[in-house]
Write a protein that holds these residues in place. Structure first.
Motif, PDB file in Angstrom:
ATOM      1  N   LEU A   5      40.703 -24.075  25.864  1.00 61.21           N
ATOM      2  CA  LEU A   5      40.450 -25.412  25.765  1.00 61.21           C
ATOM      3  C   LEU A   5      39.472 -26.173  27.024  1.00 61.21           C
ATOM      4  O   LEU A   5      40.086 -26.180  27.983  1.00 61.21           O
ATOM      5  N   ASP A   6      38.406 -26.531  26.611  1.00 64.85           N
ATOM      6  CA  ASP A   6      37.653 -27.186  27.578  1.00 64.85           C
ATOM      7  C   ASP A   6      37.690 -28.792  27.690  1.00 64.85           C
ATOM      8  O   ASP A   6      37.381 -29.364  26.693  1.00 64.85           O
ATOM      9  N   SER A   7      38.585 -29.322  28.494  1.00 60.65           N
ATOM     10  CA  SER A   7      38.891 -30.849  28.450  1.00 60.65           C
ATOM     11  C   SER A   7      37.711 -31.675  28.595  1.00 60.65           C
ATOM     12  O   SER A   7      37.681 -32.743  28.129  1.00 60.65           O
ATOM     13  N   SER A   8      36.660 -31.280  29.250  1.00 64.60           N
ATOM     14  CA  SER A   8      35.369 -32.122  29.460  1.00 64.60           C
ATOM     15  C   SER A   8      34.678 -32.155  28.168  1.00 64.60           C
ATOM     16  O   SER A   8      34.306 -33.366  27.783  1.00 64.60           O
ATOM     17  N   SER A   9      34.274 -31.009  27.573  1.00 62.91           N
ATOM     18  CA  SER A   9      33.573 -31.192  26.161  1.00 62.91           C
ATOM     19  C   SER A   9      34.582 -31.241  24.898  1.00 62.91           C
ATOM     20  O   SER A   9      34.080 -31.768  23.883  1.00 62.91           O
ATOM     21  N   GLY A  10      35.860 -30.961  25.165  1.00 63.78           N
ATOM     22  CA  GLY A  10      36.740 -30.898  23.831  1.00 63.78           C
ATOM     23  C   GLY A  10      36.514 -29.642  23.213  1.00 63.78           C
ATOM     24  O   GLY A  10      37.233 -29.390  22.032  1.00 63.78           O
ATOM     25  N   ALA A  11      35.868 -28.609  23.615  1.00 63.14           N
ATOM     26  CA  ALA A  11      35.694 -27.446  22.748  1.00 63.14           C
ATOM     27  C   ALA A  11      36.937 -26.472  22.707  1.00 63.14           C
ATOM     28  O   ALA A  11      37.391 -26.304  23.906  1.00 63.14           O
ATOM     29  N   LEU A  12      37.412 -26.247  21.560  1.00 59.20           N
ATOM     30  CA  LEU A  12      38.592 -25.257  21.536  1.00 59.20           C
ATOM     31  C   LEU A  12      38.024 -23.826  21.183  1.00 59.20           C
ATOM     32  O   LEU A  12      37.948 -23.771  19.842  1.00 59.20           O
ATOM     33  N   ILE A  13      38.234 -22.932  21.989  1.00 63.32           N
ATOM     34  CA  ILE A  13      37.871 -21.588  21.607  1.00 63.32           C
ATOM     35  C   ILE A  13      39.078 -20.752  21.103  1.00 63.32           C
ATOM     36  O   ILE A  13      39.984 -20.727  21.850  1.00 63.32           O
ATOM     37  N   GLN A  14      39.013 -20.473  19.860  1.00 63.12           N
ATOM     38  CA  GLN A  14      40.176 -20.038  19.394  1.00 63.12           C
ATOM     39  C   GLN A  14      39.899 -18.433  19.479  1.00 63.12           C
ATOM     40  O   GLN A  14      39.059 -17.698  19.013  1.00 63.12           O
TER      41      GLN A  14
END
Length: 602
Positions: free
Chosen positions: A349-358
């Motif tokens: 989870l990249d908190s800066s962009s909000g991208a969640l890599i499952q």
């Protein structure tokens, strides 16, 4: 036989050049001690030869005692044998000390390069780092090479002073104070040498840096016709280095001349005083011969001392340069880690962009701003801990920058947009750790659609790869790098523009094969690209717009609903399609896709 590299190069003392050199000395104290012992025995055997020769003359020849003469001659032969043996052992220990210090410095620099992230390239050019490892490390080794001779010279000087005192206290004082005085007089010549050597080292570093930078951008320079400009710049740097080297040579010539003058004056004065005492009857004939031998012997300690000072100056300059490199703060750190890596495949989870890599999915990353997607990939690969402290990335429940670096590097692999190929066999290039058999390597090559690479190879996987893979076209290098990344078996694989230099048909095959190969529960795959063929194979796509707002969906959903995404991807697809350029060793890519698909990301 000593094996290199060291299992652990150690933690160097970087507070000053002298402390760094002392730390190196402690790290190899065993062989240094051996060198000092052998050097002392070698010099003592030399120093005793004039004494034994004088005794043979006075007690054997002058006294007419053949038995005493035979005994002293036998002792003389014994000293000669000891000198020959210890000379060989001293030289072996000296070379070992030289190589150990040089290799340890090079290993420290190598470790620093691999562990500093982007911090080192931001401060030093490639040429400067190479020069530090190749040149400065060897200069540091020189001071450990001369250490055995220097220690032996000191022991020999003290022994000769003692022996001369036995014959004449006046001559003993000449030796005791005259030798250090001669050495001190040489310092007036050595001091300018220090500054000139530093200037020459700086000039050589700048020349190497310019040469490395020019070679790196040679193809671009040829494309714009700018080779002659950089050739002139290199000539100027080379000329400056030559002039600086000439000044060093002048100082070295002055030093050699001063050595001959000072040592010659000392030897003549010492011998003349001894001859006067022999004429006056204060000393015997054999003692006079011994004094002449001592005068010849004392030339060596004076020259060794001046040589050691000169080498220490060079080593001090080199140590300062190495400290500058080693003291550069790393972009990533492995100390103070308090969180363990997830035991099972987990989301990022990249908190800066909000991208969640499952985990288990293929995730595409597209951005209107190329820098934004590049920074996201860098954060997922933990390239800079300082960035992660501000824009935290969570790996499961753990903060990525707090996880041990070894776990991160073994389980998360980033394949850059400009991958490097190194010299060696193709097998070693693709599988450096040797974990895969030929079938496994060929399976990865098939996924990367790189089978055409073998068309021009006589020995297959055992064929030699030229430096930077110059024997392959741009697209072949890129596909080989993709195969290498797949062979790591990384749990999380981040691919940055993996197909920007291949034609559309090859890219389609790679996209299909990659989806089949990596779509498992244990694998997480992130692809940073603007290619619609690759994005169409992704399970989910994240789009960062110009204001860095994040939108998630499939490729087709985003095409239909997000105009900005459609513009980026259409621009990425290009208007000219793909046209394979075939085998072009110096070409930057295989086809026009390198200048169309990558526009959306660069």
């Amino acid at each position: 036989m000593r094996s290199f590299p060291y299992p652990d190069a150690g933690s160097p003392d970087l507070r000053s050049p002298s402390r760094f050199l002392w730390w190196l000395a402690k790290a190899q104290r065993a062989t240094l001690l051996l060198g000092i012992i052998y050097g002392s025995l070698w010099t003592v055997s030399q120093a005793l030869i004039p004494y034994v020769l004088g005794q043979a003359i006075d007690l054997g020849i002058v006294a007419g005692n053949f038995r005493a003469l035979a005994g002293w001659v036998a002792l003389l032969l014994g000293l000669t044998l000891i000198q020959a043996v210890t000379s060989t052992l001293r030289h072996r220990a000296a070379v070992s000390n030289w190589m150990q210090a040089a290799f340890r410095c090079s290993q420290l620099i190598g470790y620093k390069v691999t562990r500093s992230g982007d911090a080192l390239p931001q401060k030093f050019s490639t040429g400067e780092v190479v020069s530090t490892s190749a040149s400065d490390a060897m200069r540091i080794g020189e001071i450990f090479d001369v250490s055995a001779r220097l220690a032996g010279s000191i022991v020999g000087y003290l022994l000769v002073a003692f022996l001369v005192f036995q014959s004449s206290w006046q001559l003993g004082l000449v030796v005791l104070f005259g030798v250090p005085l001669c050495g001190a007089m040489l310092l007036f010549v050595i001091r300018p040498l220090q500054k000139r050597q530093k200037d020459q080292r700086d000039a050589a570093g700048k020349m190497t840096a310019l040469g490395a930078d020019t070679v790196t951008g040679l193809r671009v320079l040829r494309g714009i016709g700018g080779e002659h400009i950089f050739v002139e710049r290199y000539r100027e740097r080379s000329r400056e280095t030559q002039l600086a080297g000439n000044k060093v040579a002048y100082s070295l010539a002055d030093l050699d001349a001063a050595q001959v003058l000072v040592v010659g004056v000392f030897s003549v004065a010492f011998t003349w005083i001894g001859a006067m005492q022999a004429l006056s009857g204060q000393i015997e004939t054999g003692q006079l011969v011994a004094l002449y031998g001592y005068a010849v012997f004392l030339v060596s300690p004076i020259r060794t001392a001046s040589d050691a000072v000169s080498r220490f100056i060079r080593a001090n300059v080199g140590a300062r340069r190495i400290i500058d490199v080693l003291a550069t703060p790393s972009a990533v750190h492995d100390g103070g880690t308090t969180v363990g890596a997830p035991s099972a495949p987990s989301a990022l989870l990249d908190s800066s962009s909000g991208a969640l890599i499952q985990p288990g999915l293929l995730t595409g990353i597209v951005s209107a701003d190329p820098a934004a997607s590049a920074e996201l990939a860098r954060r997922l690969g933990r390239f800079e801990d300082a960035v992660l402290r501000e824009a935290q990335v969570l790996w499961g429940e753990a903060a990525l920058h707090l996880v041990p670096l070894g776990d991160v590097r073994s389980r998360i692999v980033v394949s850059d947009a400009e991958p490097q190929l190194f010299t060696g066999t193709l097998r070693e290039e693709l599988d450096p750790s040797g974990r895969h058999n030929d079938a496994g390597i060929m399976a990865a090559i098939d996924v990367a659609s790189a089978a055409d690479v073998f068309d021009g190879l006589e020995h297959g996987l055992d064929d030699e790869v030229t430096e930077k893979g110059r024997g392959f076209s741009g697209g072949q290098r890129q596909r080989l790098a993709l195969a290498r990344a797949l062979l790591t078996g990384a749990e999380v694989l981040v691919l940055i523009e993996p197909t920007s230099a291949v034609d559309a048909h090859t890219e389609s095959r790679i996209a299909t094969a990659l989806k089949t190969e990596r779509r498992t529960e244990a694998n997480t795959t992130v692809v940073v690209t603007a290619s619609p063929l690759m994005l169409g194979a992704m399970d989910t796509v994240y789009f960062l717009d110009s204001e860095e707002r994040l939108t998630q969906g499939t490729h087709h959903q985003l095409l239909a609903t997000v105009p900005d995404y459609r513009n980026v991807v259409i621009r990425g697809a290009g208007m000219d399609g793909h046209a394979d350029r075939g085998h072009e060793p110096d070409g930057p890519a295989d086809d026009n896709h390198s200048t169309s698909s990558s526009e959306g990301q660069r």
